[in-house]
Design a protein around this motif. Structure first.
Motif, PDB file in Angstrom:
ATOM      1  N   SER A 137       0.828  -1.205   0.000  1.00  0.00           N
ATOM      2  CA  SER A 137       0.000   0.000   0.000  1.00  0.00           C
ATOM      3  C   SER A 137       0.864   1.257   0.000  1.00  0.00           C
ATOM      4  O   SER A 137       0.529   2.255  -0.653  1.00  0.00           O
ATOM      5  N   VAL A 138       1.976   1.225   0.752  1.00  0.00           N
ATOM      6  CA  VAL A 138       2.888   2.370   0.758  1.00  0.00           C
ATOM      7  C   VAL A 138       3.604   2.486  -0.584  1.00  0.00           C
ATOM      8  O   VAL A 138       3.722   3.578  -1.155  1.00  0.00           O
ATOM      9  N   GLN A 139       4.066   1.363  -1.116  1.00  0.00           N
ATOM     10  CA  GLN A 139       4.778   1.390  -2.394  1.00  0.00           C
ATOM     11  C   GLN A 139       3.889   1.923  -3.521  1.00  0.00           C
ATOM     12  O   GLN A 139       4.377   2.531  -4.470  1.00  0.00           O
ATOM     13  N   ASN A 141       1.451   4.169  -3.175  1.00  0.00           N
ATOM     14  CA  ASN A 141       0.914   5.504  -2.886  1.00  0.00           C
ATOM     15  C   ASN A 141       1.751   6.557  -3.616  1.00  0.00           C
ATOM     16  O   ASN A 141       2.957   6.674  -3.376  1.00  0.00           O
ATOM     17  N   PRO A 142       1.138   7.359  -4.515  1.00  0.00           N
ATOM     18  CA  PRO A 142       1.915   8.352  -5.267  1.00  0.00           C
ATOM     19  C   PRO A 142       2.486   9.466  -4.402  1.00  0.00           C
ATOM     20  O   PRO A 142       3.327  10.240  -4.876  1.00  0.00           O
ATOM     21  N   GLY A 143       2.055   9.544  -3.141  1.00  0.00           N
ATOM     22  CA  GLY A 143       2.611  10.553  -2.250  1.00  0.00           C
ATOM     23  C   GLY A 143       3.981  10.212  -1.714  1.00  0.00           C
ATOM     24  O   GLY A 143       4.635  11.051  -1.088  1.00  0.00           O
ATOM     25  N   TYR A 144       4.435   8.969  -1.964  1.00  0.00           N
ATOM     26  CA  TYR A 144       5.752   8.533  -1.516  1.00  0.00           C
ATOM     27  C   TYR A 144       6.654   8.287  -2.715  1.00  0.00           C
ATOM     28  O   TYR A 144       6.246   7.680  -3.711  1.00  0.00           O
ATOM     29  N   SER A 166       8.429  11.906   1.096  1.00  0.00           N
ATOM     30  CA  SER A 166       6.985  11.950   1.224  1.00  0.00           C
ATOM     31  C   SER A 166       6.464  13.376   1.095  1.00  0.00           C
ATOM     32  O   SER A 166       7.112  14.328   1.544  1.00  0.00           O
ATOM     33  N   ALA A 170       0.926  12.856   2.528  1.00  0.00           N
ATOM     34  CA  ALA A 170       1.178  11.420   2.662  1.00  0.00           C
ATOM     35  C   ALA A 170       1.878  11.112   3.981  1.00  0.00           C
ATOM     36  O   ALA A 170       1.618  10.073   4.606  1.00  0.00           O
ATOM     37  N   GLU A 173      -0.296  10.426   6.773  1.00  0.00           N
ATOM     38  CA  GLU A 173      -1.006   9.151   6.704  1.00  0.00           C
ATOM     39  C   GLU A 173      -0.148   7.972   7.161  1.00  0.00           C
ATOM     40  O   GLU A 173      -0.589   6.822   7.085  1.00  0.00           O
TER      41      GLU A 173
END
Length: 256
Positions: A137-139, A141-144, A166, A170, A173
């Protein structure tokens, strides 16, 4: 979160507080009852306080180390916690870095494996596989934005390590994945090692491997961050912090 604490400080302090409470840790303090190792910097002229290193100890968590460094002159707000299990335990070490530096937020989250991942799949399935959904889910996420770490540095961490720059949104979150990693780690810490896992890792000298792994993990030749810390704190203080992380020995201090 209160207004007087930054996002990186709140994230790391929240994790540290949970570890201290759940693992029943005792702090080793300085002679004045404060942090064991106050940190100062002369990089900007007269010596100034820039942070602290705190050390805790217990049974299931042999040693926990928190390092916080805040330097407004260079927009640095950096917080790190390592919680180390005993040398002979197969339970991974927990680590979290949360940083705001140079106008960017960044973080690093991992459960550091205690055996060779390439030859111990039963161990992987027990210690790390439950983290996969949170990892993905983290990988995704475009915010990371994945951190640019050197391949040799990656070898001393787990394949479920998360390290990224980040956006502010993000970063706010991150409580969810940090809690997932921490909750799973606490379940390993408080549970029993399954028989199939114990059999899988019977070929590993856990204490010897841990000593070698931590020697590399905190090596200035592997992690270039130590050169930056030395420039900021001076060689003596930087080495004092590094030595706190190398093994589970406790420095001389006062119980809190």
């Amino acid at each position: 979160m209160t207004a007087d604490i930054s996002l990186p400080a709140a994230l790391c302090q929240g994790a540290l507080d949970r570890v201290v409470e759940r693992a029943h840790l005792t702090e080793v303090t300085g002679a004045d009852g404060g942090a064991l190792l106050p940190l100062t910097s002369s990089a900007f002229g007269e010596p100034m306080s820039v942070g602290e290193a705190r050390v805790f100890h217990g049974e299931k968590v042999a040693k926990a180390v928190y390092v916080g460094i805040v330097v407004p002159q260079i927009q640095m707000d950096s917080h790190m916690v390592f919680a180390f299990t005993p040398e002979d335990s197969p339970v991974p070490h927990f680590t979290l870095d949360s940083v705001h530096a140079g106008g960017h937020h960044a973080f690093h989250l991992d459960l550091i494996q205690r055996v060779d991942a390439g030859t111990h799949m039963a161990y992987n399935d027990w210690a790390h596989a439950p983290l996969t959904e949170a990892y993905e889910s983290v990988q995704g996420n475009p915010g990371y934005t994945k951190a640019a770490l050197e391949p040799r540095q990656l070898t001393v961490m787990s394949s479920w390590m998360l390290a990224a720059r980040s956006t502010v949104e993000a970063f706010a979150e991150l409580d969810a994945p940090v809690h997932t990693y921490l909750d799973h780690w606490l379940s390993l810490l408080e549970g029993e090692v399954p028989a199939e896992v114990a059999a899988d890792i019977a070929d590993t000298d856990l204490a010897a491997r841990d000593a070698r792994n931590r020697g590399l993990l905190f090596s200035p030749q592997v992690d270039k961050v130590w050169a930056q810390i030395s420039r900021l704190l001076g060689d003596e203080q930087a080495e004092a912090v590094r030595l706190l992380l190398l093994d589970n020995s406790l420095p001389v201090g006062q119980p809190a």
